[in-house]
Structures are given as structure tokens and as C-alpha cells.
Enzyme design. Sequence first.
Site, short mmCIF file in Angstrom:
data_model
loop_
_atom_site.label_atom_id
_atom_site.label_comp_id
_atom_site.label_asym_id
_atom_site.label_seq_id
_atom_site.Cartn_x
_atom_site.Cartn_y
_atom_site.Cartn_z
N CYS A 126 44.39 32.52 28.33
CA CYS A 126 43.13 31.89 28.98
C CYS A 126 42.04 32.81 29.23
O CYS A 126 40.63 32.54 28.91
CB CYS A 126 43.81 30.99 30.19
SG CYS A 126 44.63 32.22 31.23
N HIS A 234 38.76 30.35 36.01
CA HIS A 234 39.05 31.82 36.02
C HIS A 234 37.22 32.29 35.76
O HIS A 234 36.64 31.68 35.09
CB HIS A 234 39.75 32.43 34.58
CG HIS A 234 41.01 32.36 34.93
ND1 HIS A 234 41.83 31.68 35.83
CD2 HIS A 234 42.08 32.47 33.98
CE1 HIS A 234 43.07 31.59 35.58
NE2 HIS A 234 43.31 31.86 34.44
#
Length: 329
Positions: A126, A234
Site C-alpha cells: 500500500c 496513509h
Amino acid sequence: MKVAVVGATGLVGSEMLTVLAARNFPVTELIPVASERSKGKEIEFKGKQYKVVTPDEAIALKPDVALFSAGGGTSLEYAPKFAAVGTTVIDNSSAWRMDPSKQLVVPEVNGHVLSAADKIIANPNCSTIQMVVVLKPLHEQYTIKRVVVSTYQSVTGTGVKAVKQLTDERAGIEGEKAYPYQIDLNVIPQIDVFQENGYTKEEMKMIKETNKIMGDDSIRVTATTVRIPVIGGHSESVNIEFTNDFDIDDVRALLVKQPGVVVVDDPAHLKYPMPKDAHGKDEVFVGRIRRDESQPKTLNLWVVADNLRKGAATNAVQIAETLLEKGLL
């Protein structure tokens, strides 16, 4: 098209179903797949109910494509079995990423590498995905020498157990722990296990995967990955040293034109990317674009994306879309 989602009851698997529906992927038959203990559970997709089946049952149904998000062990065991019956596997685990015989793909960066021979395709980590989408146009224009990245990663990257730990701690409830320490009102400078060199596995993923996706082992990368008490996405502080100098306005223009990137960079009006704004979105958001004044030809960026969407489910579905566009599905 017959589509299997392996790990359909998990956080990323559920998001894959959401993304398949939102992007109107041509699903004619959905095959939700999970472990034996979830067999028979019903999953809703586009207003219809589908019963969860086991991996072996799904293989017998010979899906056209299987999106995997069920952990490395499951991928290593079952991806080759799906591929053997003609299914194209797109795997979200780390199992196949660094296998030299497997493609590691972010469609906006290296979708061109996909071919009919690719029956098991790896979806990158990710935190790597959102970074390389931004690096791509900058490398083409200025040639990247070195990247220093520090991440601020959502608890959703760990899974349901971690989300519950955060919400329990915030509510003052004792419960099961995903982390060795409290995560609420804290940051944990460890994601995954430590390696012999003192880096974590997550940090080494970012280093190695960036080189493979960008197709350039000369790019030097160093990373520090940190878990923070956030749900939604994130964030990354990215410092990039180039071979050639740049103009900041030209950098912005390049990023504005890059597919999958949204520039949010207006410090005068306090506009910059944040996880709460990236949540539920498919794009990568970039801001705080500025020159590093401590050394020449170096740029600072702030990069944010929903790790369950572009960092996992969306990228996997986009790989499937790319295969369709190329006539490979």
C-alpha cells in the site's frame, strides 16, 4: 465475467467488492471466497446475495479473474491452483511481489508490462503504490537519484483487529490487542517484523518494490514506516533528490497531469492532503510541494491515499481493468 474475490469477508476483500461495484467492472457472476469457517455466509453485491465458498469450490467454478486478499500463505497455496484452471490471479499479499517471474504492477506506472503470459500478478504494498504514482512523472522528467520516505500509516493497514484496538482504547475498553503497545494517543515506529539490517519488513518492501515497479535499480530508497492512530489512509513525507534541476511550477504541472494524482497544494489557504479527505477515494493526493533548501536538486512532497482503496482494492481492480483494455481477460 466470472469474478472471484478471495478473502471476501476481510477489510480489503470487502473494499474490493465496493470498488468493483463503484467502477462498474463487468461482473456477471461473483464468487465470494473465504475460509471453511465462513462458508455459506452471505455477501451482498449490487443488491444480490451470494454465498461464500471455499477456495477449492471456487477453483472448480473456473473464474475468469480472482482478486486475492487472504494473506501470503493462502496466496502461495491457491494462486497456482487458480492459474492452472485458466484464472488470472491478482494477488494483494507480499507472496509473489519479488518473484522475478511475476509482474508487480501499478497501472499508471507500469501497466504496459502486462501480457497474456501473466497468470499471477502481484499488487504492491500500500505505501509503495501511492509513492510510485507520484514518482513516475518526476523520474521521467528529472531522473531520481535518491528517495527518503517516512510514513504515517493508518491502523486499517493492519486489519479489523487493529481498528478495534484503536476504538476500544479511545472508549476506555479493555480488549484484544493487534499491537504490542497502546496505539491511541501514540505512534509505533514498527510495521511488520524487524530484519537483520535493523529495518522492518515494511521498510524493505518499500525499498525493493519501488525499484521493481519503476524498472530502475539505480534509484536509492530509504524508508522509516510508522503506525499512527488514524483510520482513513496513509500519509508520507517524501524527499526526492534528482540528477537534473527542476522548477517548482513545472513539478506541479507534471503532477496535475499525472493520471490518478490530485494536487492539493495551497498553503496560503491551509490546503493540503489529509487522511480524512482521502478516505473512500481512489486517487493519490499530493501537496506541501517545495524545494529542499538544504541541498540542490531536491524536492519535498506530502503524499496521502486511502490504503484500502488505491493502496489495495482499487489498484487490484485497475490491474483487471488494464487486462481487459489489452484484451487479456
